[in-house]
Design a protein around this motif. Structure first.
Motif, PDB file in Angstrom:
ATOM      1  N   GLY A 129       0.821  -1.214   0.000  1.00 40.27           N
ATOM      2  CA  GLY A 129       0.000   0.000   0.000  1.00 40.27           C
ATOM      3  C   GLY A 129       0.850   1.257   0.000  1.00 40.27           C
ATOM      4  N   LEU A 130       1.903   1.266   0.824  1.00 42.40           N
ATOM      5  CA  LEU A 130       2.830   2.403   0.821  1.00 42.40           C
ATOM      6  C   LEU A 130       3.579   2.482  -0.504  1.00 42.40           C
ATOM      7  CD1 LEU A 130       4.182   2.223   4.466  1.00 42.40           C
ATOM      8  CD2 LEU A 130       2.610   3.910   3.501  1.00 42.40           C
ATOM      9  N   GLY A 131       3.825   1.326  -1.104  1.00 38.38           N
ATOM     10  CA  GLY A 131       4.450   1.296  -2.425  1.00 38.38           C
ATOM     11  C   GLY A 131       3.575   1.943  -3.494  1.00 38.38           C
ATOM     12  N   GLN A 132       2.261   1.811  -3.337  1.00 43.22           N
ATOM     13  CA  GLN A 132       1.342   2.485  -4.260  1.00 43.22           C
ATOM     14  C   GLN A 132       1.521   4.001  -4.190  1.00 43.22           C
ATOM     15  OE1 GLN A 132      -1.205   1.352  -6.477  1.00 43.22           O
ATOM     16  NE2 GLN A 132      -0.071  -0.564  -6.286  1.00 43.22           N
ATOM     17  N   PHE A 133       1.605   4.522  -2.966  1.00 42.09           N
ATOM     18  CA  PHE A 133       1.818   5.962  -2.805  1.00 42.09           C
ATOM     19  C   PHE A 133       3.171   6.374  -3.376  1.00 42.09           C
ATOM     20  CE2 PHE A 133      -1.459   5.490   0.463  1.00 42.09           C
ATOM     21  CZ  PHE A 133      -2.287   6.551   0.125  1.00 42.09           C
ATOM     22  N   ALA A 134       4.203   5.607  -3.069  1.00 37.29           N
ATOM     23  CA  ALA A 134       5.536   5.935  -3.561  1.00 37.29           C
ATOM     24  C   ALA A 134       5.575   5.902  -5.088  1.00 37.29           C
ATOM     25  CB  ALA A 134       6.559   4.965  -2.984  1.00 37.29           C
ATOM     26  N   THR A 135       4.917   4.921  -5.677  1.00 34.78           N
ATOM     27  CA  THR A 135       4.871   4.812  -7.131  1.00 34.78           C
ATOM     28  C   THR A 135       4.143   6.003  -7.742  1.00 34.78           C
ATOM     29  OG1 THR A 135       4.821   2.408  -6.911  1.00 34.78           O
ATOM     30  CG2 THR A 135       4.221   3.301  -9.042  1.00 34.78           C
ATOM     31  N   THR A 136       3.080   6.451  -7.108  1.00 36.85           N
ATOM     32  CA  THR A 136       2.340   7.619  -7.607  1.00 36.85           C
ATOM     33  C   THR A 136       3.226   8.852  -7.631  1.00 36.85           C
ATOM     34  OG1 THR A 136       0.273   6.706  -6.748  1.00 36.85           O
ATOM     35  CG2 THR A 136       0.309   9.063  -7.238  1.00 36.85           C
ATOM     36  N   PHE A 137       3.937   9.101  -6.541  1.00 35.36           N
ATOM     37  CA  PHE A 137       4.816  10.267  -6.499  1.00 35.36           C
ATOM     38  C   PHE A 137       5.966  10.135  -7.494  1.00 35.36           C
ATOM     39  CE2 PHE A 137       2.924  10.625  -2.184  1.00 35.36           C
ATOM     40  CZ  PHE A 137       2.277  11.827  -2.399  1.00 35.36           C
ATOM     41  N   LEU A 138       6.529   8.939  -7.618  1.00 34.86           N
ATOM     42  CA  LEU A 138       7.611   8.706  -8.566  1.00 34.86           C
ATOM     43  C   LEU A 138       7.139   8.926 -10.003  1.00 34.86           C
ATOM     44  CD1 LEU A 138      10.545   7.713  -8.990  1.00 34.86           C
ATOM     45  CD2 LEU A 138       9.572   5.423  -9.232  1.00 34.86           C
ATOM     46  N   LEU A 139       5.959   8.435 -10.311  1.00 33.73           N
ATOM     47  CA  LEU A 139       5.413   8.601 -11.656  1.00 33.73           C
ATOM     48  C   LEU A 139       5.121  10.077 -11.955  1.00 33.73           C
ATOM     49  CD1 LEU A 139       4.552   7.100 -14.196  1.00 33.73           C
ATOM     50  CD2 LEU A 139       2.292   6.839 -13.187  1.00 33.73           C
ATOM     51  N   THR A 140       4.615  10.812 -10.977  1.00 40.94           N
ATOM     52  CA  THR A 140       4.370  12.237 -11.164  1.00 40.94           C
ATOM     53  C   THR A 140       5.670  12.983 -11.437  1.00 40.94           C
ATOM     54  OG1 THR A 140       2.458  12.101  -9.695  1.00 40.94           O
ATOM     55  CG2 THR A 140       3.369  14.287 -10.105  1.00 40.94           C
ATOM     56  N   TRP A 141       6.698  12.683 -10.672  1.00 40.68           N
ATOM     57  CA  TRP A 141       8.007  13.313 -10.881  1.00 40.68           C
ATOM     58  C   TRP A 141       8.541  12.985 -12.276  1.00 40.68           C
ATOM     59  CZ3 TRP A 141      12.597  10.663 -11.713  1.00 40.68           C
ATOM     60  CH2 TRP A 141      13.723  11.480 -11.820  1.00 40.68           C
ATOM     61  N   ALA A 142       8.446  11.710 -12.670  1.00 41.98           N
ATOM     62  CA  ALA A 142       8.965  11.292 -13.970  1.00 41.98           C
ATOM     63  C   ALA A 142       8.195  11.964 -15.112  1.00 41.98           C
ATOM     64  CB  ALA A 142       8.877   9.767 -14.109  1.00 41.98           C
ATOM     65  N   TYR A 143       6.888  12.109 -14.962  1.00 46.71           N
ATOM     66  CA  TYR A 143       6.083  12.772 -15.998  1.00 46.71           C
ATOM     67  C   TYR A 143       6.489  14.238 -16.126  1.00 46.71           C
ATOM     68  CZ  TYR A 143       2.213  14.811 -18.507  1.00 46.71           C
ATOM     69  OH  TYR A 143       1.468  15.491 -19.418  1.00 46.71           O
ATOM     70  N   ALA A 144       6.617  14.930 -15.009  1.00 48.30           N
ATOM     71  CA  ALA A 144       6.995  16.351 -15.044  1.00 48.30           C
ATOM     72  C   ALA A 144       8.381  16.518 -15.655  1.00 48.30           C
ATOM     73  CB  ALA A 144       6.948  16.940 -13.644  1.00 48.30           C
ATOM     74  N   ARG A 145       9.303  15.640 -15.321  1.00 51.76           N
ATOM     75  CA  ARG A 145      10.661  15.719 -15.867  1.00 51.76           C
ATOM     76  C   ARG A 145      10.655  15.454 -17.369  1.00 51.76           C
ATOM     77  NH1 ARG A 145      15.032  12.367 -16.914  1.00 51.76           N
ATOM     78  NH2 ARG A 145      17.048  13.317 -16.440  1.00 51.76           N
TER      79      ARG A 145
END
Length: 186
Positions: free
Chosen positions: A141-157
């Motif tokens: 479940g915490l991995g889901q949150f971490a993945t969401t933030f990681l994906l957002t960062w990668a998209y913005a970059r």
């Protein structure tokens, strides 16, 4: 303590009145109960142009020259946008967008479905302890949150490095074409 607003104070001038005990909301006296009174000085004032007639009881027709110009040149401006949409530069920006978003969506959605299906079909696996009171389900479940933030960062970059400059150039080109179509009027 509330002001009296010109009303005479009742007995016990130093004590809290009923209106003050009720948070400033007092019941209206029975003689004024059916009559609503507004103390707002702007309540009866009409805004400029609202409800006013322009002569013999008819409202004045609203003429907006800018809207008329847009209606006349609307087809030509649409052609400018279609021209930009068909350009190689626009297609390249769209291709870069899709090359990032489609795989990222598929990967994240698959990860989410695996998490939900595993949580519902294998509760024993999700209940296995990892470290102390933290079990596999909590870590996932915490991995889901971490993945969401990681994906957002990668998209913005990715957008900043691969698409933003080209999209900005397309925007300027589109505006120049639209201005040229409208005869220099913006």
């Amino acid at each position: 303590m509330q002001q009296s607003k010109g009303r005479p104070r009742t007995a016990g001038a130093g004590q809290e009145s009923t209106a003050e005990r009720l948070g400033g909301h007092a019941q209206e006296p029975t003689e004024d109960a059916g009559h609503l009174r507004y103390d707002d000085p702007w309540y009866d004032a009409l805004a400029s142009g609202w409800g006013e007639s322009a002569g013999a009881g008819e409202p004045a027709p609203a003429v907006i020259p800018a809207a008329r110009r847009e209606a006349e040149s609307g087809g030509a401006a649409a052609d400018a946008y279609v021209e930009v949409q068909r350009s190689v530069a626009f297609q390249e920006v769209r291709r870069r967008y899709r090359r990032f978003v489609v795989p990222a969506f598929v990967a994240f959605f698959a990860w989410y479905v695996v998490y939900v299906v595993t949580a519902t079909t294998a509760p024993g696996l999700m209940a296995r302890p990892v470290a102390g009171a933290v079990n596999v389900g909590m870590a996932a479940g915490l991995g889901q949150f971490a993945t969401t933030f990681l994906l957002t960062w990668a998209y913005a970059r990715h957008a900043r490095l691969r698409r933003d400059r080209a999209a900005l150039e397309l925007r300027w080109d589109t505006q120049e074409l639209a201005r040229g179509v409208n005869g220099g009027a913006s």
